[in-house]
Design a protein around this motif. Structure first.
Motif, short mmCIF file in Angstrom:
data_model
loop_
_atom_site.label_atom_id
_atom_site.label_comp_id
_atom_site.label_asym_id
_atom_site.label_seq_id
_atom_site.Cartn_x
_atom_site.Cartn_y
_atom_site.Cartn_z
N UNK A 191 -34.27 -19.02 32.07
CA UNK A 191 -33.98 -20.15 32.96
C UNK A 191 -35.18 -21.07 33.18
N UNK A 192 -36.38 -20.56 32.94
CA UNK A 192 -37.58 -21.37 33.07
C UNK A 192 -37.76 -22.19 31.79
N UNK A 193 -37.59 -23.49 31.90
CA UNK A 193 -37.65 -24.36 30.73
C UNK A 193 -38.99 -24.26 30.01
N UNK A 194 -40.06 -24.10 30.77
CA UNK A 194 -41.39 -24.07 30.18
C UNK A 194 -41.60 -22.85 29.27
N UNK A 195 -40.77 -21.82 29.41
CA UNK A 195 -40.92 -20.60 28.60
C UNK A 195 -40.16 -20.68 27.29
N UNK A 196 -39.41 -21.74 27.08
CA UNK A 196 -38.63 -21.88 25.85
C UNK A 196 -39.50 -22.54 24.77
N UNK A 197 -39.40 -22.02 23.54
CA UNK A 197 -40.23 -22.55 22.47
C UNK A 197 -39.55 -22.35 21.12
N UNK A 198 -40.17 -22.88 20.09
CA UNK A 198 -39.72 -22.70 18.71
C UNK A 198 -40.90 -22.22 17.88
N UNK A 199 -40.64 -21.29 16.99
CA UNK A 199 -41.66 -20.85 16.04
C UNK A 199 -41.36 -21.48 14.68
N UNK A 200 -42.30 -22.29 14.22
CA UNK A 200 -42.21 -22.88 12.89
C UNK A 200 -42.85 -21.90 11.91
N UNK A 201 -42.05 -21.37 10.99
CA UNK A 201 -42.52 -20.29 10.12
C UNK A 201 -42.56 -20.72 8.65
N UNK A 202 -43.49 -20.12 7.92
CA UNK A 202 -43.59 -20.33 6.48
C UNK A 202 -43.69 -18.95 5.82
N UNK A 203 -42.66 -18.61 5.05
CA UNK A 203 -42.62 -17.30 4.42
C UNK A 203 -43.45 -17.21 3.15
N UNK A 204 -43.94 -18.34 2.67
CA UNK A 204 -44.76 -18.35 1.45
C UNK A 204 -45.86 -19.38 1.60
N UNK A 205 -47.07 -19.03 1.16
CA UNK A 205 -48.19 -19.96 1.18
C UNK A 205 -48.67 -20.17 -0.25
N UNK A 206 -48.45 -21.34 -0.83
CA UNK A 206 -48.83 -21.57 -2.22
C UNK A 206 -50.34 -21.56 -2.46
N UNK A 207 -51.15 -21.64 -1.40
CA UNK A 207 -52.61 -21.67 -1.57
C UNK A 207 -53.27 -20.58 -0.74
N UNK A 208 -52.59 -19.45 -0.55
CA UNK A 208 -53.07 -18.43 0.38
C UNK A 208 -54.43 -17.87 -0.01
N UNK A 209 -54.72 -17.72 -1.32
CA UNK A 209 -55.99 -17.12 -1.72
C UNK A 209 -57.16 -18.05 -1.39
N UNK A 210 -56.97 -19.35 -1.61
CA UNK A 210 -58.02 -20.30 -1.24
C UNK A 210 -58.16 -20.36 0.28
#
Length: 306
Positions: A191-210
């Motif tokens: 019910x507290x609006x300030x506690x609502x959020x979205x997680x932007x996720x990336x399941x793959x990173x094309x440059x993860x080693x760098x």
């Protein structure tokens, strides 16, 4: 993105109970149906991992045996790996098997080192006069690499006013660019609006080693996300640091609450202006009438004055 078409044919024998192929269908149809199912299994592991076979079966509406056959095949090939997780409910019993994409699986899904190398060569050709000369080579390369995405995505995203819709579209753009982007809604029943959020996720990173060697790449990407969404975001996890998913916290509820407060403040200010304008008009009318004040004298005062 990983393509099951490259797997050995013997890795996954056909099973009529899983895939969309009808009994007695040609072998080519069965293989195509199995390939499609395996892609769906892999995509869910990318997005939801660590995830159990039972959870995969529920989401894909497949039997546990059918899901395990695909999981076993990809585990044998090194595309997936198993994590044993012990939960409180299971206590000291047998750990639950959860599946995640392995480092080899991440490499199979594709890297973007070609684009990164081209960018690096372009910066080297510019020489000492390059705008990034005063900062480190890694920071300059990271900024230039992500600025290309920002230039292409900013016009479309800036036209989307709703933060939820803008975040969802950004996840789709990440997905199209090979980052396996998706979103997770958090606290939406709070019910507290300030506690609502979205997680932007990336399941793959094309440059993860760098990025693992130069964390500034993750920092530059986070800054780009913040600018594209026009809101302060916070990075919760990165694959470069060992996580299975890159996760960025987007404070959707907090921004909505701030927008509501700004709207209320603007409405209150407008009401005060209207009241002030009305008071000014009344004061002006008094001045026009001569500004005289009415003095009331009591009967006793009248007796004293007479």
């Amino acid at each position: 993105m990983y393509s099951p078409a490259s797997e050995p044919a013997a890795a996954a024998p056909a099973s009529p109970e899983v895939d969309a192929a009808e009994p007695g269908a040609p072998a080519e149809v069965i293989r195509e149906a199995e390939s499609t199912t395996r892609q769906r299994v892999l995509q869910l592991v990318v997005e939801e991992g660590p995830i159990s076979a039972a959870a995969l079966g529920d989401q894909l509406q497949l039997t546990a045996a059918a899901v395990r056959r695909h999981l076993d095949a990809m585990t044998e090939q090194g595309i997936l790996e198993v994590k044993n997780v012990t939960t409180r409910r299971r206590g000291a019993g047998r750990p639950s098997r959860r599946y995640v994409v392995s480092q080899r699986g991440q490499r199979t899904m594709g890297d973007d080192y070609l684009g990164l190398v081209k960018t690096a060569l372009g910066l080297l050709e510019e020489g000492p006069a390059a705008p990034e000369a005063e900062i480190s080579a890694a920071a300059g390369l990271a900024r230039e690499y992500f600025s290309d995405f920002e230039r292409r995505w900013e016009p479309e995203l800036s036209a989307i006013e709703d933060l939820d819709a803008r975040t969802e579209r950004l996840s789709e753009l990440f997905n199209e660019a090979g980052f396996a982007g998706f979103t997770r809604l958090v606290g939406r029943d709070n019910p507290l609006l300030a506690m609502q959020s979205t997680q932007l996720c990336q399941g793959h990173c094309p440059i993860r080693e760098i990025a693992a060697a130069h964390p500034v790449f993750c920092e530059e990407e986070t800054d780009m996300i913040s600018r594209l969404l026009d809101v302060d975001v916070r990075r919760l996890s990165t694959q470069a640091a060992g996580a299975h998913v890159c996760t960025t916290h987007v404070p959707v509820g907090r921004e909505k609450l701030a927008a509501e407060q700004r709207a209320r403040a603007a409405a209150s200010a407008e009401a005060e202006l209207q009241i002030s304008a009305a008071d000014g008009a009344t004061h002006q009318s008094r001045k026009v009438s001569g500004g005289r004040k009415r003095i009331v004298i009591s009967p006793r005062q009248q007796e004293r004055l007479s």
